[in-house]
Design an enzyme around this catalytic site. Structure first.
Site, PDB file in Angstrom:
ATOM      1  N   LYS A  49       6.858  20.102 -45.463  1.00  0.00           N
ATOM      2  CA  LYS A  49       8.394  19.825 -45.238  1.00  0.00           C
ATOM      3  C   LYS A  49       9.267  19.524 -46.478  1.00  0.00           C
ATOM      4  CE  LYS A  49       8.903  20.369 -40.511  1.00  0.00           C
ATOM      5  NZ  LYS A  49       9.888  21.000 -40.029  1.00  0.00           N
ATOM      6  N   SER A 300      -0.875  22.239 -42.319  1.00  0.00           N
ATOM      7  CA  SER A 300       0.779  22.223 -42.511  1.00  0.00           C
ATOM      8  C   SER A 300       0.993  20.651 -42.969  1.00  0.00           C
ATOM      9  CB  SER A 300       1.632  22.395 -41.432  1.00  0.00           C
ATOM     10  OG  SER A 300       1.262  21.697 -40.311  1.00  0.00           O
TER      11      SER A 300
END
Length: 397
Positions: A49, A300
């Protein structure tokens, strides 16, 4: 709309800020495929992110930056925005679901952001962030439905093909769709023949349902251990990007996610959060045809609450037959428990926990219930133990 040129520019802007995370081969995920893992759990802030958050922040106008930023997040975008804002000297307010992992909340605060905890899930935090934007005049940084955010995330796709030009399949987690939009755009620009598949949790299939029915749909509720992708509604931009570039979406169960987290811990000594492990879960359980194909699983993020990790491991051990739990109803008299334990020992199982209870409702006087948890080798060993107990006359549930 997002372009490959934007992703290339993002790569330049992120140089020296985001880490080029490792990509390496795994011999354990699926014996039929040539599987690699891209480790964004080893990124700064513990997830991909930061890439999108920083690139978006770098493209704010002076006027937008002056007002400060507000964002909504289950935790990872929160940390990315907080760190990006800190580096740029911009005040940041982050709205997070009240149930967000404590580790993510603490990390976000450590980067200097003000955290507002909101009852509910991601979408409730998003509503609060929109309210604060209207009231205070903050600049809103969307976690996925933004071209600059998607461009930043897309740099992961460039890195994958720079390191593994032969990649044939890329598996990517999906919540709102920002990561896969950027990655798929980059991958298809560099190697159109490479397939890109998204992976969602069965308990939060918002993009899966939307693409299946050809329109954006909103889930009434979401429930999954993969809190980072627990999104009720995908974005309109990410929906169109997925329709254009993504080859398909699959879902994985909670048990499959837990087994993937356990495998990464045991075999690679690597911590992945629920959302981070869904691509590995899809490869492990053959959700996509990867037989004989060079396949990249994108991990992720790794920001999991350490207290919650214990429960996930326990679930993973149960799924794999490594922990077997059962109850036995039997006579409450001397020697009965000894006989039960002897059979367990003969079966080669190791007692992990045992509880003897004679106060259970709906059993006759003179009987008791023994709850047992044992360590077993695998599912076959677990089943053999239960069969042995039943053959000896024990009432096993």
């Amino acid at each position: 709309m997002l372009s490959f040129e934007m992703i290339q520019d993002a790569k330049k802007v992120l140089n020296g800020v985001a880490t080029e995370t490792p990509l390496f081969q795994s011999m354990f995920i699926n014996p039929d495929g040539d599987v690699y893992i891209k480790c964004e759990n080893m990124q700064v802030t513990g997830s991909f992110k930061l890439r999108g958050a920083y690139y978006k922040t770098a493209n704010l106008t002076d006027e937008e930056a002056k007002h400060g930023v507000v964002a909504c997040s289950a935790g990872n975008h929160a940390q990315g925005v907080a760190l990006a804002a800190q580096k740029k000297g911009i005040p940041a307010v982050i709205c997070m679901p009240a149930g967000a992992p404590l580790a993510k909340v603490a990390a976000t605060k450590s980067y200097g952001a003000e955290v507002v905890l909101v009852p509910g899930v991601y979408d409730d935090a998003a509503a609060k962030a929109a309210e604060l934007q209207r009231e205070k005049g903050y600049t809103f940084l969307h976690p996925f439905n933004d071209e600059y955010v998607m461009a930043g995330q897309g740099t992961v796709g460039i890195e994958i093909l720079e390191r593994l030009e032969e990649a044939e399949v890329v598996l990517v987690p999906i919540g709102g769709g920002g990561l896969i939009s950027g990655v798929a755009c980059a991958v298809k620009a560099l190697k159109p023949s490479c397939k890109v598949y998204g992976v969602q949790a069965e308990g939060a299939p918002s993009m899966y349902n939307s693409l299946l029915h050809g329109k954006i749909e909103t889930l009434l509720e979401v429930s999954t251990v993969a809190d980072g992708i627990a999104v009720k509604q995908p974005g309109d931009i990410t929906f169109e990007m997925c329709r254009k570039y993504v080859d398909g979406i699959v879902t994985v169960s909670e048990e499959e996610i837990a087994s993937a987290i356990l495998l990464l811990l045991e075999k690679h000594k690597m911590v992945a959060e629920g959302a981070g492990a869904v691509a590995v879960a899809a490869a492990m359980h053959n959700k996509v045809d990867i037989k004989g194909k060079k396949t990249v699983c994108l991990i992720s993020g790794g920001n999991v609450d350490i207290n919650f990790l214990d429960r996930i491991i326990d679930k993973g051990l149960q799924v794999n037959g490594r922990l077997t739990k059962f109850s036995v109803t039997m006579m409450d008299k001397p020697g009965q428990l000894t006989g039960l334990l002897q059979i367990i020992a003969e079966a080669g199982a190791n007692i992990f926990n045992i509880n003897h209870d004679r106060m259970v409702r709906n059993i006759s006087v003179g009987k008791c219930v023994v709850d047992v948890t044992v360590e077993t080798r695998d599912n076959a060993h677990s089943e053999a133990l239960i069969e042995m107990l039943v053959s000896k006359g024990y009432d096993v549930k």
